[in-house]
Structure formats: structure tokens, C-alpha cells
Enzyme design. Sequence first.
Site, PDB file in Angstrom:
ATOM      1  N   ARG A   1       0.855  -1.219  -0.131  1.00 58.82           N
ATOM      2  CA  ARG A   1      -0.027   0.004  -0.144  1.00 58.82           C
ATOM      3  C   ARG A   1       0.909   1.166   0.051  1.00 58.82           C
ATOM      4  O   ARG A   1       0.577   2.108  -0.713  1.00 58.82           O
ATOM      5  CB  ARG A   1      -0.706   0.142   1.265  1.00 58.82           C
ATOM      6  CG  ARG A   1      -1.893  -1.192   1.221  1.00 58.82           C
ATOM      7  CD  ARG A   1      -3.079  -0.683   0.653  1.00 58.82           C
ATOM      8  NE  ARG A   1      -4.090  -1.725   0.759  1.00 58.82           N
ATOM      9  CZ  ARG A   1      -5.215  -1.886   0.131  1.00 58.82           C
ATOM     10  NH1 ARG A   1      -5.516  -1.347  -0.974  1.00 58.82           N
ATOM     11  NH2 ARG A   1      -6.048  -2.983   0.444  1.00 58.82           N
TER      12      ARG A   1
ATOM     13  N   PHE B   1      13.478  -8.367  -7.753  1.00 61.69           N
ATOM     14  CA  PHE B   1      13.334  -9.508  -6.963  1.00 61.69           C
ATOM     15  C   PHE B   1      11.843  -9.679  -6.715  1.00 61.69           C
ATOM     16  O   PHE B   1      11.363  -9.708  -5.463  1.00 61.69           O
ATOM     17  CB  PHE B   1      14.064  -9.514  -5.598  1.00 61.69           C
ATOM     18  CG  PHE B   1      15.491  -9.155  -5.919  1.00 61.69           C
ATOM     19  CD1 PHE B   1      16.506 -10.063  -5.960  1.00 61.69           C
ATOM     20  CD2 PHE B   1      16.059  -7.754  -5.858  1.00 61.69           C
ATOM     21  CE1 PHE B   1      18.004  -9.937  -5.997  1.00 61.69           C
ATOM     22  CE2 PHE B   1      17.364  -7.721  -6.048  1.00 61.69           C
ATOM     23  CZ  PHE B   1      18.374  -8.581  -5.978  1.00 61.69           C
TER      24      PHE B   1
ATOM     25  N   ALA C   1      18.969 -10.221 -11.187  1.00 60.02           N
ATOM     26  CA  ALA C   1      18.799  -8.852 -10.956  1.00 60.02           C
ATOM     27  C   ALA C   1      20.078  -7.997 -10.802  1.00 60.02           C
ATOM     28  O   ALA C   1      20.291  -6.825 -11.202  1.00 60.02           O
ATOM     29  CB  ALA C   1      18.076  -8.235  -9.705  1.00 60.02           C
TER      30      ALA C   1
ATOM     31  N   ASP D   1      13.617  -5.986  -3.485  1.00 59.31           N
ATOM     32  CA  ASP D   1      13.225  -6.677  -2.002  1.00 59.31           C
ATOM     33  C   ASP D   1      13.804  -8.139  -2.358  1.00 59.31           C
ATOM     34  O   ASP D   1      13.233  -9.109  -2.628  1.00 59.31           O
ATOM     35  CB  ASP D   1      11.605  -7.008  -2.112  1.00 59.31           C
ATOM     36  CG  ASP D   1      11.130  -7.850  -1.031  1.00 59.31           C
ATOM     37  OD1 ASP D   1      11.877  -7.705   0.115  1.00 59.31           O
ATOM     38  OD2 ASP D   1      10.243  -8.226  -1.121  1.00 59.31           O
TER      39      ASP D   1
ATOM     40  N   CYS E   1      15.798  -8.385   4.702  1.00 62.86           N
ATOM     41  CA  CYS E   1      14.993  -9.418   5.456  1.00 62.86           C
ATOM     42  C   CYS E   1      16.050 -10.362   6.181  1.00 62.86           C
ATOM     43  O   CYS E   1      15.634 -11.382   6.775  1.00 62.86           O
ATOM     44  CB  CYS E   1      14.121 -10.352   4.927  1.00 62.86           C
ATOM     45  SG  CYS E   1      14.620 -11.220   3.483  1.00 62.86           S
TER      46      CYS E   1
END
Length: 392
Positions: free
Chosen positions: A209, A224, A275, A295, A335
Site C-alpha cells: 500500500r 526480485f 537482478a 526486495d 530481511c
Amino acid sequence: MATVVLKPGKERRLRAGHAWVYAGEVAKITGTVADGDAVAVRDAKGRPLGRGLLNRQSQIVVRRYTSGGEDFDEAWLRERIRAAESYRLAVYGGEVTSYRLVFGESDLVPGLVVDRYGDCLVMQALTLGVERRKREVLAILEREFGPRAIVERSDVHTRELEGLQPVKGVVAGRLDGPVEIECAGLRWEVDLLEDQKTGFFLDQRDNYRCVAAWAAGRRVLDCFSYHGGFGLVTAAAGAKSVELVEISESAVARARRNAERNGLLGRVEFVCANAFDVLKQWDKERKRYELIVLDPPSFTRTKDRVGEAVRGYKEINLRALKMLEAGGLLATFTCSHHVGWALFEAIVRDAAADARRTVRLVQRLTQARDHPVALGIEETEYLRGLLLQVMA
Ligand code: SAH
């Protein structure tokens, strides 16, 4: 009840709100007890620190579930799972139908993850304590939610650290192939048995969002991209063009199906490639964008390989920053648990300096609110993102 007595001073982490006791912190265990059982925890002076589940085969010998004296029985489990559900309802108000229902330590059920995908549930038993109680957990989930199917996705490498084998399969009800879920206003195909994690990157929901809010009229590059997440939500939000870069052919095929499912096929382009190579090449070719998403998967799972991870993050962020027009946005994520906020910001700051770009921070992004961070347990925070704007 058997008692785990800590060495002097080793109660500090628990007192500060953490839930784990490491093997080296234990002075003695009094009484007979099996791994997986609940134990009382006391400091060296005998003061109570609550109760947890024991596993002497793990480096984390105790995972505390209460600082009081409750039993870890079916009533406790049901109460925690109900409380977990009402928290998600409070956060998302019932209009969200796929979310993390139970997030381990953050819901006071260490080792248990349950995700809801519409009328199906996916559970993970990450510790021996939960593994031993799987039957009770499944019975509660069936009774409380009446799901069409429950899938077990305990096929994670961290189970080895608990002395457990990976397990996966349909454990209740029936599943005939992939399911369709709704997330961030779009429909997605999810294979609960085969897709990454428990099927979907539910933790990015709130960030879809935030990023989509900047997409209208912009040329977007989603690196990614997996099953299309950021690329498709930006296309739906009115991006001028969207390119998705993903190394896995099957992930690209699925992203294409997801695009089709949402009537976005003509608006997005798919590139199945590495990538790192694509960013290097397109930077050389002077391709330019107004919104780039990075990401990547975790570049390191262990502390000793953080150096390599830093180089990886630096490289992709440097290239992306060079490829953005002035006014353009970069949504960049990590992450990797071992890459904290300070380190991640330093990497991106260095990348901006090397790219000679002046950048401002629009917003810090983190895991969605159905994956709440337990304030005393830093390991529960794992997704960090920066939404940046290139000023010049
Ligand atoms: N942004 C996605 C999740 C990304 S997961 C979402 O919101 O759903 C990370 C993805 O990066 C995986 O799909 C993985 O296949 C892919 N990947 C890993 N290494 C890559 C590389 N070198 N180049 C491109 N994609 C890569």
C-alpha cells in the site's frame, strides 16, 4: 514441576522482556523432565522468572511463554490463539482475509506460526515444544475456525536446530491445488504446499500500500519480484510502465498468471534474469525510472557472512539510486536478521554518496502489523525497509 535454575546474572535478558534461555546460562535443572515439557525458570537466588518449554537438544534450551505460573495446556493454547485472532481483527477490521494469525513469541506461543489464507490455514511447528502439541493445536484450529484445509509447512531449516526433521503436507481437510487469496486489492494464486514461506509474502502487505501510493504515472522497476507483489500493485495503482525482474522461471510464470488474473497483463513486462546483472547492464544503458523496488532474499543467515551481505545490498542500492530520476523513489528492503536498522541505513547512505545522489527518507517500512514485534525480543523484527526519495 522441574525447574531450570540460571547462573548468576543470566536472568537479565528475561527480566528485560526476552523469552529465551541459552544452554550456557543454565546452572542446573532440578527434577525429572522430558524435552518438550514445560518447566519453571528461576534465577540463581531462586526468584521466579516464569515458565517455558524445554529442549536440551537446542542451543535455546527454554522458550518462555509466561512470566507468571500458567500451564502450557490446551486452555492456554486456545486462549492465546483467540487473543491472537482478536488482535488481527482489531488491526485489520475484518476486511483482510489472509494474514498471520499467530506469530510465535509475539503471541506468547513460542515456536508456533499460523497463517490464514481465506478459508485455509497453514501452520508451522518450529520447536520441539510445539511439535509435541501439534495434535492439540490442530484440534483448536479446527474447532475455532472450521477451515476447509490445514496445511503443515514445517519444512524449515531452523527445525534442525531443535533436533527435528522437516515436515510438510495437508494435515486436515482437503486441498485441490493452489488457492486464490486477496491482498492489497488484488487477487493472487497461492500454492500453500510449495510456495516460499507459508505461501505468500504476507509480511509485505502494508508496504504494498505504501509503495503503491507513489506509483501513479511513474515508470516502475520491481527487482526480485517473485510472484509479482510490488510490480502488480504499482501497475494497478496507475504506474506508467512496470518491469519485473526475477531469477526463477516458475516465479515469473506465476507472476504472469497473477497479472492475467487481475487484468494487468498488457501493463507489465517480465524479465527472467539475475537482478544484479540486469541492474548493471541497464545502468550502463542509461535506462531511467521513477520508482524502483528492491526486495531481495536474505543475503545472509549467519553473523559471520554479514560482510558479503553488505556488499550485495550496497551494489544493488548503488545501481538503483543511479537509475532514478530526480524526484524518483526507492523502496529498498532487507530481511536479513543480522542487518539491523543502523547497518542498513549506513549501507544505503554509502550507496547514495557513491552514486552522488541526495536522498531523503520518506518513511521507514517494516513487517505488516499481523507480524508484530515483541519489544523485548529483537529477533521478532526481521523485515526492514526504507522508502527514499532522490532529491537531486
Ligand atoms: N517482493 C516479493 C518477494 C521477493 S522474495 C513479493 O513481494 O512477493 C525474493 C525473490 O528474489 C525470490 O523470488 C527469488 O527467486 C528472487 N531472487 C533471488 N536471487 C535473485 C537474483 N539474483 N536476481 C533476481 N531474483 C532473485
